[in-house]
Design a protein around this motif. Sequence first.
Motif, mmCIF file in Angstrom:
data_model
loop_
_atom_site.group_PDB
_atom_site.id
_atom_site.type_symbol
_atom_site.label_atom_id
_atom_site.label_comp_id
_atom_site.label_asym_id
_atom_site.label_seq_id
_atom_site.Cartn_x
_atom_site.Cartn_y
_atom_site.Cartn_z
ATOM 1 N N ALA A 404 0.834 -1.206 0.000
ATOM 2 C CA ALA A 404 0.000 0.000 0.000
ATOM 3 C C ALA A 404 0.866 1.254 0.000
ATOM 4 C CB ALA A 404 -0.934 -0.004 1.210
ATOM 5 N N ASN A 405 1.961 1.218 0.742
ATOM 6 C CA ASN A 405 2.814 2.391 0.870
ATOM 7 C C ASN A 405 3.681 2.630 -0.361
ATOM 8 O OD1 ASN A 405 1.709 2.692 3.395
ATOM 9 N ND2 ASN A 405 3.531 2.042 4.516
ATOM 10 N N THR A 406 4.029 1.581 -1.091
ATOM 11 C CA THR A 406 4.813 1.786 -2.326
ATOM 12 C C THR A 406 3.919 2.197 -3.487
ATOM 13 O OG1 THR A 406 4.699 -0.583 -2.832
ATOM 14 C CG2 THR A 406 6.684 0.208 -1.713
ATOM 15 N N THR A 407 2.723 1.657 -3.555
ATOM 16 C CA THR A 407 1.827 1.967 -4.668
ATOM 17 C C THR A 407 1.000 3.231 -4.429
ATOM 18 O OG1 THR A 407 0.051 0.592 -3.754
ATOM 19 C CG2 THR A 407 1.581 -0.476 -5.280
ATOM 20 N N GLY A 408 0.825 3.596 -3.160
ATOM 21 C CA GLY A 408 -0.054 4.709 -2.852
ATOM 22 C C GLY A 408 -1.506 4.371 -3.112
ATOM 23 N N ARG A 409 -1.839 3.097 -3.075
ATOM 24 C CA ARG A 409 -3.192 2.628 -3.358
ATOM 25 C C ARG A 409 -3.722 1.812 -2.187
ATOM 26 N NH1 ARG A 409 -1.114 4.599 -7.521
ATOM 27 N NH2 ARG A 409 -1.991 4.401 -9.631
ATOM 28 N N ALA A 410 -5.038 1.768 -2.090
ATOM 29 C CA ALA A 410 -5.653 0.818 -1.179
ATOM 30 C C ALA A 410 -5.442 -0.585 -1.719
ATOM 31 C CB ALA A 410 -7.142 1.112 -1.053
ATOM 32 N N ILE A 411 -5.125 -1.510 -0.841
ATOM 33 C CA ILE A 411 -4.913 -2.906 -1.229
ATOM 34 C C ILE A 411 -6.068 -3.727 -0.686
ATOM 35 C CG2 ILE A 411 -3.380 -4.895 -1.108
ATOM 36 C CD1 ILE A 411 -2.249 -2.462 -2.656
ATOM 37 N N GLU A 412 -6.785 -4.396 -1.593
ATOM 38 C CA GLU A 412 -7.919 -5.231 -1.220
ATOM 39 C C GLU A 412 -7.486 -6.691 -1.265
ATOM 40 O OE1 GLU A 412 -11.173 -4.280 -3.780
ATOM 41 O OE2 GLU A 412 -11.269 -2.186 -3.142
ATOM 42 N N VAL A 413 -7.463 -7.342 -0.116
ATOM 43 C CA VAL A 413 -6.961 -8.712 -0.009
ATOM 44 C C VAL A 413 -8.090 -9.698 -0.295
ATOM 45 C CG1 VAL A 413 -5.886 -10.416 1.521
ATOM 46 C CG2 VAL A 413 -5.200 -8.001 1.647
ATOM 47 N N SER A 414 -7.804 -10.640 -1.185
ATOM 48 C CA SER A 414 -8.807 -11.634 -1.563
ATOM 49 C C SER A 414 -9.161 -12.529 -0.375
ATOM 50 C CB SER A 414 -8.268 -12.501 -2.702
ATOM 51 O OG SER A 414 -9.123 -13.601 -2.954
ATOM 52 N N PRO A 415 -10.447 -12.860 -0.227
ATOM 53 C CA PRO A 415 -10.836 -13.797 0.834
ATOM 54 C C PRO A 415 -10.360 -15.213 0.568
ATOM 55 C CG PRO A 415 -12.729 -13.268 -0.549
ATOM 56 C CD PRO A 415 -11.615 -12.356 -0.968
ATOM 57 N N GLN A 416 -10.012 -15.496 -0.689
ATOM 58 C CA GLN A 416 -9.466 -16.795 -1.065
ATOM 59 C C GLN A 416 -8.021 -16.608 -1.516
ATOM 60 O OE1 GLN A 416 -10.938 -19.691 -0.701
ATOM 61 N NE2 GLN A 416 -12.976 -18.945 -0.166
ATOM 62 N N THR A 417 -7.091 -17.302 -0.859
ATOM 63 C CA THR A 417 -5.688 -17.176 -1.241
ATOM 64 C C THR A 417 -5.479 -17.573 -2.693
ATOM 65 O OG1 THR A 417 -5.047 -17.681 1.031
ATOM 66 C CG2 THR A 417 -3.333 -17.870 -0.640
ATOM 67 N N GLU A 418 -6.215 -18.601 -3.135
ATOM 68 C CA GLU A 418 -6.121 -19.060 -4.520
ATOM 69 C C GLU A 418 -7.378 -18.617 -5.271
ATOM 70 O OE1 GLU A 418 -3.439 -20.405 -5.625
ATOM 71 O OE2 GLU A 418 -2.416 -20.830 -3.728
ATOM 72 N N ALA A 419 -7.402 -17.369 -5.715
ATOM 73 C CA ALA A 419 -8.585 -16.846 -6.404
ATOM 74 C C ALA A 419 -8.775 -17.471 -7.775
ATOM 75 C CB ALA A 419 -8.488 -15.330 -6.522
ATOM 76 N N THR A 420 -7.732 -18.100 -8.307
ATOM 77 C CA THR A 420 -7.828 -18.773 -9.604
ATOM 78 C C THR A 420 -8.980 -19.782 -9.614
ATOM 79 O OG1 THR A 420 -5.483 -18.509 -10.065
ATOM 80 C CG2 THR A 420 -6.583 -20.299 -11.184
ATOM 81 N N THR A 421 -9.104 -20.556 -8.539
ATOM 82 C CA THR A 421 -10.169 -21.552 -8.449
ATOM 83 C C THR A 421 -11.539 -20.892 -8.545
ATOM 84 O OG1 THR A 421 -8.804 -23.070 -7.146
ATOM 85 C CG2 THR A 421 -11.191 -23.311 -6.953
ATOM 86 N N ILE A 422 -11.712 -19.770 -7.879
ATOM 87 C CA ILE A 422 -12.992 -19.062 -7.906
ATOM 88 C C ILE A 422 -13.290 -18.572 -9.320
ATOM 89 C CG2 ILE A 422 -14.333 -17.178 -6.920
ATOM 90 C CD1 ILE A 422 -13.587 -19.377 -4.942
ATOM 91 N N GLY A 423 -12.282 -18.045 -9.999
ATOM 92 C CA GLY A 423 -12.480 -17.551 -11.354
ATOM 93 C C GLY A 423 -12.923 -18.635 -12.314
ATOM 94 N N ALA A 424 -12.301 -19.808 -12.236
ATOM 95 C CA ALA A 424 -12.705 -20.922 -13.103
ATOM 96 C C ALA A 424 -14.128 -21.358 -12.785
ATOM 97 C CB ALA A 424 -11.731 -22.083 -12.945
ATOM 98 N N ALA A 425 -14.492 -21.314 -11.503
ATOM 99 C CA ALA A 425 -15.863 -21.669 -11.115
ATOM 100 C C ALA A 425 -16.863 -20.667 -11.689
ATOM 101 C CB ALA A 425 -15.983 -21.723 -9.598
ATOM 102 N N TYR A 426 -16.531 -19.372 -11.596
ATOM 103 C CA TYR A 426 -17.419 -18.358 -12.161
ATOM 104 C C TYR A 426 -17.661 -18.596 -13.653
ATOM 105 C CZ TYR A 426 -17.140 -15.268 -8.030
ATOM 106 O OH TYR A 426 -17.244 -14.714 -6.767
ATOM 107 N N LEU A 427 -16.578 -18.865 -14.403
ATOM 108 C CA LEU A 427 -16.705 -19.036 -15.846
ATOM 109 C C LEU A 427 -17.519 -20.281 -16.191
ATOM 110 C CD1 LEU A 427 -13.112 -17.998 -16.948
ATOM 111 C CD2 LEU A 427 -15.218 -16.690 -17.269
ATOM 112 N N ALA A 428 -17.295 -21.368 -15.454
ATOM 113 C CA ALA A 428 -18.085 -22.576 -15.685
ATOM 114 C C ALA A 428 -19.543 -22.345 -15.288
ATOM 115 C CB ALA A 428 -17.501 -23.754 -14.919
#
Length: 481
Positions: A404-428
């Motif tokens: 957050a301090n290097t980017t100067g942006r708010a950082i939103e942390v995913s509730p799932q460490t492996e969001a890839t799995t969620i994305g594939a589920a959404y697409l299916a």
Amino acid sequence: MSVLVVDVGTSGLRAAVVDGDGAVHALEYRPFPPSTPFPGLVEFDGEAMATAVLDVATKSLAAAGPVEAVGITNQRASTLVWDRSTGQPIGPGLGWQDLRTVFDCITAKTEHGLALAPNQSATKVAWLLNNIAGARDRDLCFGTVDTWVAWVLSGGAVHVTDPSNAAVTGLLLADTTAWSTEACAALGVPMEMLPTVIDSTGVFGEASALAGSPPLAALVGDQQGSLVGQGCVRPGLAKITFGTGGMFDVCTGTNAPPSARRNEHGTFPIVAWSQAGQRTWGAEAIMLSAGTNVDWLRDDLGVIDTAAHSHEVASQCEHTDGVVYVPALMGLGTPHWDYGARGTLLGLTRGSGRPQLVRAVLEGIAHRGADLLEAAEADFGGSIGAVRVDGGMSQNPTFIQALANTTGRAIEVSPQTEATTIGAAYLAGLAVGVWGSFDDIAAAWQPQVVVEPSGRLDRQQWARAIERARGWIPDLSALDF
């Protein structure tokens, strides 16, 4: 209503069932690291992968019950060639990190004008055809990992890939409408061994190897899956996945990029996903080593006990007291693309201790995250607001605050460490009605925590440190893919 996802990563594979609320159930995981028979060579066993995929998928289904569809997501560009009639791989799978074809890439550029990199599939396929006895006399199939998993789950009934995977093979036309006859001819890759390119979301077969033969309904590369899984489905929404390396991806919309080649500031255009023949595009920036640096602290220096311990140790000091670490253990990716850069530790004094070193490593990785963001904004031509984050390092509070301090942006942390799995589920799920639209996916995003900047780390000092790290091995720094 729920969806089964098979997620094959670089070091392990998993299956899980995702319900209509996006909750993950019946997770089955198996370590599946590649082998390294010689430095620079990275291989995997396709048959063992198939066995492990069927094992985790079968157990996950048994635990959760019937599903509406199956989605597949995967490490991109890793390459396998198998016999069409027997389904048996003709040799080892070549991992995306495999470097045996570096000189083949240079030759392809010199002799044919092809811009290929060794992490792409193109020269890997050619290598397998040229080095496995009798390969060119057989009826063969080529596939990236998504193609292989779909083949295995369908009992050999489908031979397909999607644009998010096909576009990083080096064998697809820049507009992604078809395979490149020019590239295939130059490399001696028969067109008939290539898979059919289909949409990322949409039913394309049955998983006949699984109980109930649920429909196969999604294929997507891992980073694009993470992008969708974190709700980044509108232009300007971005995420970074911090695993072994770091991958920054931003959705850029449905307008095709002017070129498929690397952009001025070191990012690459990607196909984020395809639906009903319509491509949605993105830009990707790459950090060659992220979590690897924390592994170095733990496994090689022994200054921390676990990766999570780095937060506790770094918290023992508020600042690095001038110590700066450039995490270039394997060179620098975006925006510099300097393969000869090396890890650099600067600003040490007699007062520098373990806390300062560990904090400097975490802050160095965060600075590289800011580099990726700035490069993506420059190439994308738009402003990026809050950044969404997943991957193992997303659970490290010290690191997230530094980001957050290097980017100067708010950082939103995913509730799932492996969001890839969620994305594939959404697409299916989109393909079979579990979710109605991409608007539903965007609305489903709920970060675990939002971390605002609490200060600003010195980016000018960081730029000086980067220059110290660059060009350390001139011959490697001269390489440009």
